[in-house]
Design a protein around this motif. Structure first.
Motif, PDB file in Angstrom:
ATOM      1  N   LEU A   1       0.827  -1.204   0.000  1.00 50.95           N
ATOM      2  CA  LEU A   1       0.000   0.000   0.000  1.00 50.95           C
ATOM      3  C   LEU A   1       0.863   1.256   0.000  1.00 50.95           C
ATOM      4  N   LYS A   2       0.562   2.174  -0.894  1.00 55.80           N
ATOM      5  CA  LYS A   2       1.343   3.401  -0.995  1.00 55.80           C
ATOM      6  C   LYS A   2       1.128   4.314   0.201  1.00 55.80           C
ATOM      7  N   ARG A   3      -0.027   4.165   0.864  1.00 56.09           N
ATOM      8  CA  ARG A   3      -0.329   5.061   1.971  1.00 56.09           C
ATOM      9  C   ARG A   3       0.365   4.679   3.279  1.00 56.09           C
ATOM     10  N   VAL A   4       1.010   3.523   3.314  1.00 52.38           N
ATOM     11  CA  VAL A   4       1.662   3.048   4.537  1.00 52.38           C
ATOM     12  C   VAL A   4       3.036   3.698   4.665  1.00 52.38           C
ATOM     13  N   ARG A   5       3.292   4.284   5.829  1.00 53.39           N
ATOM     14  CA  ARG A   5       4.596   4.912   6.069  1.00 53.39           C
ATOM     15  C   ARG A   5       5.681   3.848   6.215  1.00 53.39           C
ATOM     16  N   PHE A   6       6.881   4.199   5.796  1.00 48.47           N
ATOM     17  CA  PHE A   6       8.064   3.333   5.904  1.00 48.47           C
ATOM     18  C   PHE A   6       7.915   2.035   5.104  1.00 48.47           C
ATOM     19  N   ARG A   7       7.033   2.030   4.099  1.00 47.29           N
ATOM     20  CA  ARG A   7       6.879   0.816   3.302  1.00 47.29           C
ATOM     21  C   ARG A   7       8.155   0.492   2.530  1.00 47.29           C
ATOM     22  N   ARG A   8       8.876   1.528   2.084  1.00 44.06           N
ATOM     23  CA  ARG A   8      10.131   1.283   1.367  1.00 44.06           C
ATOM     24  C   ARG A   8      11.166   0.645   2.293  1.00 44.06           C
ATOM     25  N   GLN A   9      11.235   1.138   3.513  1.00 44.64           N
ATOM     26  CA  GLN A   9      12.182   0.576   4.472  1.00 44.64           C
ATOM     27  C   GLN A   9      11.841  -0.880   4.796  1.00 44.64           C
ATOM     28  N   LEU A  10      10.547  -1.175   4.912  1.00 41.78           N
ATOM     29  CA  LEU A  10      10.124  -2.544   5.182  1.00 41.78           C
ATOM     30  C   LEU A  10      10.450  -3.460   3.997  1.00 41.78           C
ATOM     31  N   ASN A  11      10.294  -2.941   2.774  1.00 42.64           N
ATOM     32  CA  ASN A  11      10.653  -3.718   1.592  1.00 42.64           C
ATOM     33  C   ASN A  11      12.140  -4.035   1.568  1.00 42.64           C
ATOM     34  N   VAL A  12      12.959  -3.017   1.883  1.00 48.44           N
ATOM     35  CA  VAL A  12      14.410  -3.226   1.907  1.00 48.44           C
ATOM     36  C   VAL A  12      14.796  -4.216   3.007  1.00 48.44           C
ATOM     37  N   PHE A  13      14.184  -4.075   4.168  1.00 52.10           N
ATOM     38  CA  PHE A  13      14.474  -4.981   5.281  1.00 52.10           C
ATOM     39  C   PHE A  13      14.137  -6.428   4.920  1.00 52.10           C
ATOM     40  N   THR A  14      13.012  -6.610   4.235  1.00 58.88           N
ATOM     41  CA  THR A  14      12.617  -7.953   3.810  1.00 58.88           C
ATOM     42  C   THR A  14      13.572  -8.490   2.753  1.00 58.88           C
ATOM     43  N   LEU A  15      14.002  -7.608   1.840  1.00 56.71           N
ATOM     44  CA  LEU A  15      14.920  -8.025   0.788  1.00 56.71           C
ATOM     45  C   LEU A  15      16.274  -8.439   1.350  1.00 56.71           C
ATOM     46  N   ILE A  16      16.713  -7.772   2.397  1.00 54.30           N
ATOM     47  CA  ILE A  16      18.016  -8.081   2.990  1.00 54.30           C
ATOM     48  C   ILE A  16      18.082  -9.524   3.461  1.00 54.30           C
ATOM     49  N   THR A  17      16.944 -10.059   3.938  1.00 55.36           N
ATOM     50  CA  THR A  17      16.947 -11.441   4.426  1.00 55.36           C
ATOM     51  C   THR A  17      17.213 -12.447   3.312  1.00 55.36           C
ATOM     52  N   ILE A  18      16.979 -12.053   2.063  1.00 54.57           N
ATOM     53  CA  ILE A  18      17.309 -12.923   0.931  1.00 54.57           C
ATOM     54  C   ILE A  18      18.787 -12.831   0.596  1.00 54.57           C
ATOM     55  N   LEU A  19      19.346 -11.616   0.675  1.00 51.61           N
ATOM     56  CA  LEU A  19      20.719 -11.373   0.251  1.00 51.61           C
ATOM     57  C   LEU A  19      21.749 -11.767   1.298  1.00 51.61           C
ATOM     58  N   ILE A  20      21.401 -11.622   2.575  1.00 55.42           N
ATOM     59  CA  ILE A  20      22.366 -11.829   3.653  1.00 55.42           C
ATOM     60  C   ILE A  20      21.808 -12.838   4.649  1.00 55.42           C
ATOM     61  N   SER A  21      22.624 -13.825   4.991  1.00 51.69           N
ATOM     62  CA  SER A  21      22.236 -14.824   5.985  1.00 51.69           C
ATOM     63  C   SER A  21      23.058 -14.629   7.251  1.00 51.69           C
ATOM     64  N   GLY A  22      22.428 -14.869   8.395  1.00 47.83           N
ATOM     65  CA  GLY A  22      23.130 -14.717   9.665  1.00 47.83           C
ATOM     66  C   GLY A  22      24.084 -15.854   9.965  1.00 47.83           C
ATOM     67  N   GLY A  23      23.958 -16.968   9.246  1.00 48.07           N
ATOM     68  CA  GLY A  23      24.820 -18.121   9.498  1.00 48.07           C
ATOM     69  C   GLY A  23      24.120 -19.167  10.355  1.00 48.07           C
ATOM     70  N   ILE A  24      24.622 -20.395  10.280  1.00 45.10           N
ATOM     71  CA  ILE A  24      23.984 -21.511  10.977  1.00 45.10           C
ATOM     72  C   ILE A  24      24.139 -21.401  12.490  1.00 45.10           C
ATOM     73  N   VAL A  25      25.325 -21.006  12.962  1.00 39.67           N
ATOM     74  CA  VAL A  25      25.562 -20.967  14.411  1.00 39.67           C
ATOM     75  C   VAL A  25      24.663 -19.950  15.101  1.00 39.67           C
ATOM     76  N   PRO A  26      24.602 -18.679  14.648  1.00 40.71           N
ATOM     77  CA  PRO A  26      23.660 -17.738  15.287  1.00 40.71           C
ATOM     78  C   PRO A  26      22.210 -18.207  15.181  1.00 40.71           C
ATOM     79  N   TRP A  27      21.856 -18.779  14.025  1.00 40.35           N
ATOM     80  CA  TRP A  27      20.497 -19.292  13.854  1.00 40.35           C
ATOM     81  C   TRP A  27      20.193 -20.379  14.879  1.00 40.35           C
ATOM     82  N   TYR A  28      21.142 -21.283  15.084  1.00 36.93           N
ATOM     83  CA  TYR A  28      20.946 -22.385  16.032  1.00 36.93           C
ATOM     84  C   TYR A  28      20.830 -21.846  17.460  1.00 36.93           C
ATOM     85  N   ILE A  29      21.657 -20.867  17.804  1.00 33.68           N
ATOM     86  CA  ILE A  29      21.608 -20.290  19.158  1.00 33.68           C
ATOM     87  C   ILE A  29      20.257 -19.629  19.411  1.00 33.68           C
ATOM     88  N   VAL A  30      19.754 -18.891  18.424  1.00 32.83           N
ATOM     89  CA  VAL A  30      18.451 -18.235  18.571  1.00 32.83           C
ATOM     90  C   VAL A  30      17.350 -19.273  18.750  1.00 32.83           C
TER      91      VAL A  30
END
Length: 292
Positions: free
Chosen positions: A97-126
C-alpha cells in the motif's frame, strides 16, 4: 477445417508432453518394484524385469514409525501452511500500500533477508537458547514461518488490487483487518493458493530442521525418518539387523529399490493437494510476477 487441425495438433503435442512428464514417476515406481540383482544387471526400466517388493518390506518393517512420521509431517504441513500463509500475507499487504509509512524501508528490510544470511551458528543459538525450540514440534514450524520470496510474490499481487476498493470500504466504516479478511483475501485466492502450495511443499519436504533441532525419535517427520533409513543402508548391510533384512528379503540388501520406494511413499499425499488448487495456480503465479 484448418482451425480444427491446428487444435488437434496442439492437443496431441500437449498429450505427448504430459505423457513424457509422467515417465520419471513411472521409472521410479518400476524401480521400487524391481529386485536389486535386476537393477544391478540391467539398470532401471519402465517395466520391472523381476518383480520384487523387498524395498517396501524393509520400509514397512517398523510400520508404527512410518505412520508416526506421516502423522508428524501432516500436522507440521497443515499447521505450518496456515500460520505461514497468514503471517506472510499480513506482512505483504501493508508493504503493497502506498499510503503506509516506511513501506520502502520494510521492503528493503525484507529483501536483505534474501541477500544476507546470519549463518547456521547464530540461527541455532536463537532457536535453541532464546526460542527454546529443541525437541519440540514447533521446531519444525516456526523457523520457516515467513519467507521473503513468498512475501514479495503476494505483495506484487496485492499491488494489482485497486486501492479505491479499500478506500470505499473505509468510508463505510470498515477497519484495516476487516478490509483485508473480507475484501482483499477473497480477491486474492489465486495468489494465496499458489503461495500456499509453495509453503506446503516446503514443509512437507523439509528434513533439515528435524536433523538440527530434534533428538526425540517420536518427533521425526517422515522425510527425516526415510533419509535416516537411506543413510544407514550400507551400515545395516554389515550389521545383524542387515542380516535379518537380507534373510527376510531372500537376497541382497535392496539399496537402490529402497531409494525409489522412499520417493513413492513421500510423494503421495502432496500430489493429492495439487488438483484442488490447480485452477488458481497459473493465474496466481502469473499475476504475482507481473510487477516488481
Amino acid at each position: 477445417m484448418l482451425d480444427k487441425i491446428g487444435k488437434s495438433a496442439m492437443y496431441l503435442v500437449i498429450l505427448a508432453f504430459s505423457a513424457f512428464c509422467t515417465l520419471p514417476f513411472i521409472l521410479v515406481l518400476s524401480s521400487s518394484l524391481t529386485s536389486e540383482d535386476s537393477i544391478m544387471q540391467f539398470g532401471y526400466n519402465l517395466i520391472p524385469r523381476d518383480l520384487d517388493i523387498s524395498a517396501y518390506r524393509v520400509l514397512f518393517a517398523d510400520m508404527s514409525r512410518i505412520l508416526n512420521g506421516y502423522k508428524i509431517s501432516i500436522i507440521v504441513t497443515v499447521v505450518g501452511t496456515v500460520l505461514s500463509l497468514l503471517i506472510t500475507s499480513l506482512l505483504a499487504y501493508p508493504i503493497s500500500l502506498k499510503r503506509v509509512r516506511f513501506r520502502r524501508q520494510l521492503n528493503v528490510f525484507t529483501l536483505i533477508t534474501i541477500l544476507i544470511s546470519g549463518g547456521i551458528v547464530p540461527w541455532y543459538i536463537v532457536c535453541v537458547r532464546y526460542l527454546h525450540l529443541q525437541d519440540s514440534i514447533w521446531a519444525l514450524i516456526i523457523p520457516l514461518l515467513c519467507q521473503a520470496w513468498n512475501v514479495f510474490l503476494l505483495r506484487n499481487f496485492f499491488q494489482n488490487i485497486p486501492e479505491e476498493i479499500s478506500e470505499s470500504a473505509k468510508i463505510d466504516g470498515a477497519g484495516e483487518y476487516r478490509i483485508f479478511f473480507q475484501i482483499v483475501a477473497p480477491l486474492s485466492k489465486p495468489a494465496l493458493a499458489t503461495v500456499g502450495l509453495f509453503i506446503s511443499l516446503m514443509y512437507w519436504n523439509d528434513w533439515w530442521l528435524g536433523l538440527m533441532l530434534l533428538n526425540k525419535v517420536e518427533l521425526q517427520p517422515l522425510q527425516l525418518l526415510l533419509r535416516t533409513i537411506q543413510s544407514n543402508v550400507e551400515f545395516l548391510a554389515n550389521s545383524e539387523m542387515g542380516a535379518e533384512i537380507i534373510r527376510m528379503t531372500g537376497g541382497r540388501m535392496p539399496a537402490e529399490g529402497l531409494k525409489m520406494a522412499t520417493c513413492i511413499i513421500t510423494i503421495g499425499p502432496i500430489v493429492f493437494v495439487y488438483p484442488f488448487i490447480q485452477r488458481y495456480f497459473i493465474k496466481g503465479i502469473m499475476i504475482g510476477a507481473v510487477k516488481g
